[in-house]
Structures are given as C-alpha cells and as structure tokens.
Scaffold this motif. Sequence first.
Motif, PDB file in Angstrom:
ATOM      1  N   VAL A  65     -53.503  40.338  55.174  1.00 12.99           N
ATOM      2  CA  VAL A  65     -52.160  40.749  54.760  1.00 12.99           C
ATOM      3  C   VAL A  65     -51.641  39.917  53.594  1.00 12.99           C
ATOM      4  O   VAL A  65     -51.767  38.691  53.574  1.00 12.99           O
ATOM      5  N   THR A  66     -51.037  40.627  52.639  1.00 18.51           N
ATOM      6  CA  THR A  66     -50.258  40.013  51.567  1.00 18.51           C
ATOM      7  C   THR A  66     -48.810  40.463  51.730  1.00 18.51           C
ATOM      8  O   THR A  66     -48.551  41.656  51.913  1.00 18.51           O
ATOM      9  N   GLY A  67     -47.882  39.527  51.679  1.00 18.03           N
ATOM     10  CA  GLY A  67     -46.459  39.849  51.746  1.00 18.03           C
ATOM     11  C   GLY A  67     -45.784  39.489  50.438  1.00 18.03           C
ATOM     12  O   GLY A  67     -45.893  38.351  49.975  1.00 18.03           O
ATOM     13  N   VAL A  68     -45.107  40.458  49.834  1.00 13.14           N
ATOM     14  CA  VAL A  68     -44.435  40.247  48.548  1.00 13.14           C
ATOM     15  C   VAL A  68     -42.938  40.504  48.706  1.00 13.14           C
ATOM     16  O   VAL A  68     -42.535  41.527  49.276  1.00 13.14           O
ATOM     17  N   PHE A  73     -35.362  33.009  50.138  1.00  8.04           N
ATOM     18  CA  PHE A  73     -34.803  32.755  51.467  1.00  8.04           C
ATOM     19  C   PHE A  73     -35.552  33.537  52.540  1.00  8.04           C
ATOM     20  O   PHE A  73     -35.920  32.990  53.588  1.00  8.04           O
ATOM     21  N   LEU A  74     -35.811  34.821  52.283  1.00  4.15           N
ATOM     22  CA  LEU A  74     -36.516  35.646  53.262  1.00  4.15           C
ATOM     23  C   LEU A  74     -37.981  35.231  53.392  1.00  4.15           C
ATOM     24  O   LEU A  74     -38.542  35.233  54.492  1.00  4.15           O
ATOM     25  N   LEU A  75     -38.599  34.874  52.282  1.00  2.00           N
ATOM     26  CA  LEU A  75     -39.990  34.416  52.339  1.00  2.00           C
ATOM     27  C   LEU A  75     -40.116  33.116  53.127  1.00  2.00           C
ATOM     28  O   LEU A  75     -41.096  32.922  53.862  1.00  2.00           O
ATOM     29  N   ASP A  76     -39.139  32.235  53.004  1.00  2.00           N
ATOM     30  CA  ASP A  76     -39.175  30.983  53.771  1.00  2.00           C
ATOM     31  C   ASP A  76     -39.132  31.272  55.272  1.00  2.00           C
ATOM     32  O   ASP A  76     -39.841  30.629  56.059  1.00  2.00           O
ATOM     33  N   GLU A  88     -52.514  33.709  59.242  1.00  2.00           N
ATOM     34  CA  GLU A  88     -52.668  33.441  57.814  1.00  2.00           C
ATOM     35  C   GLU A  88     -52.251  34.673  57.013  1.00  2.00           C
ATOM     36  O   GLU A  88     -52.806  35.759  57.195  1.00  2.00           O
ATOM     37  N   ILE A  89     -51.276  34.489  56.136  1.00  2.00           N
ATOM     38  CA  ILE A  89     -50.779  35.568  55.278  1.00  2.00           C
ATOM     39  C   ILE A  89     -50.568  35.004  53.879  1.00  2.00           C
ATOM     40  O   ILE A  89     -50.094  33.874  53.724  1.00  2.00           O
ATOM     41  N   GLU A  90     -50.920  35.781  52.875  1.00  3.74           N
ATOM     42  CA  GLU A  90     -50.639  35.384  51.500  1.00  3.74           C
ATOM     43  C   GLU A  90     -49.216  35.823  51.158  1.00  3.74           C
ATOM     44  O   GLU A  90     -48.917  37.013  51.132  1.00  3.74           O
ATOM     45  N   TRP A  91     -48.345  34.860  50.895  1.00  2.00           N
ATOM     46  CA  TRP A  91     -46.953  35.158  50.556  1.00  2.00           C
ATOM     47  C   TRP A  91     -46.756  34.994  49.055  1.00  2.00           C
ATOM     48  O   TRP A  91     -47.147  33.977  48.482  1.00  2.00           O
ATOM     49  N   ILE A  92     -46.120  35.978  48.416  1.00  2.00           N
ATOM     50  CA  ILE A  92     -45.921  35.953  46.970  1.00  2.00           C
ATOM     51  C   ILE A  92     -44.468  36.299  46.649  1.00  2.00           C
ATOM     52  O   ILE A  92     -43.951  37.319  47.122  1.00  2.00           O
TER      53      ILE A  92
END
Length: 247
Positions: A65-68, A73-76, A88-92
């Motif tokens: 999963v990649t989350g963009v 604030f929301l990504l944190d 494990e997720i790739e956050w961008i």
Amino acid sequence: MEWFEKSDFWELTYPFMFPETRIEKAEEDALSLLKLAGFEKGDVLDLCCGPGRFAIPLARMGFNVTGVDITGFLLDIAKYRASLENVEIEWIKEDMRRFRRSGSYDLIFNMFTSFGYFKDHSDNMQVLENVNESLRQGGKFVMETMGKETLASIFHQVTDEETDEGLLLIQRHRIEDGWNRIENDWLLIDDESVLGRWKFSHWIYSAAEIRNMLLDAGFSNVEVYGDPEGAPYNSESGRLITLSTSG
C-alpha cells in the motif's frame, strides 16, 4: 492557499470528519469493494488517504500500500495508527494533481468525496488522467463521492452536528452554477467561543457526468454502484461509487 491545504481545517473538524465509528467501518467497506473489484492481492494506492482509514486495513490484509495526501496533520495520524498495527505503508505528502507513477498499481482508491476540489475543471481531469496512467493494464479505480442525485434529494441549506464534548459544527450550503458546484460556510463553536470558520466550494457530479469524465480520462469501462456491496445507484443511494478499468 486552497481551503483543503489549511491544516487548521482538518485539525479542528477531525472529530466530525473521522469519528472512530467511520474509521472502523472502513475495513468492512474495503472488503466489500475488493470483492466488487475482484482483487485479493497486489499493489494499491489510497489517493487522499487521510488518517489511513482504508490504507491500514488494506496493508493488514497483505496488500502493498501507498498512501498519498496533501495534509501533513492527517498523514501524521495515519503513520501513528499504522505503527500501532505494525503494518508497513509508504506514506507520501503530495498534491493529487502532481502524483503519478506510470503502471505501478493494480488498484487505486479515492474515497470519502475527495474529488472535485479544484476550481479549474482541467485540474480535476488531470487527477483522473494521473490515476489512469498510474494503473497497470486492466487495473481498477474505485472512487466514492456524494452524487448530485442524492444531494438533490436530501439537500438542506443549514445542517449541524455536535460531539459528545460539546463542539458544534454549523454548516450552511448553497448550490451554485446551475447545480454544478456547492458553496459551504462552516462555523465551529463551543460553549464559550468561535473556534473556526471556513468558506469553501467544490464540484458536484451526477453519475452520468462522472462516468463521462472517467471515460474521457482514458478508462475503458466504468461501472456505477450505490454502495460498496454493488447495489444499483439511484437518488436514494447513500453514496455514488464508480469502478473503472484502465484501458
């Protein structure tokens, strides 16, 4: 700065936008949408992922999963919740108009009316073209929004919500441009003061309009549903869900 880029909007309205019941319901909806799309594994993009409502359960199910999202604030919050679940997720952090990875994903989600924010129609089309380009051949794009048909049947000029903690969110709505856009004026108060006020607008689409946009963006097929289980879409549907295939 656009309204959706303002951190205080998401921080102060978070209890209304993402109550725990909505976060918990996402896993059930994800399972239904995966069945509808016909996927059990693969590479997934959650575009405008917010606090990870869909990204985290998808990762827990074994998807890559990649989350963009554009909002730090929301990504944190998403990163913190993912760490608690040990996934494990790739956050961008990126604007959806600019995020594109050619042929990288089997499945892309865009949920919770996270489309139509940009004033210029070409910007919204750019998002759809980016999604189509980022999918592998035959990949699927799941988008959820509030359809114009449903909005017309339930529209009220003023609505309000209150939390158990005493926060009151008053929302005033006005239809503009011949039912193409909705203007919003949100006022957040507690017992003592005004905590925030935001005025913003976004596009609203009928099922036919969004289907035509997806086809114009290069998708080869677009199916329309009224819920994650695949019910037919009509004016009484709670949501407008499109399932599009990359051509």
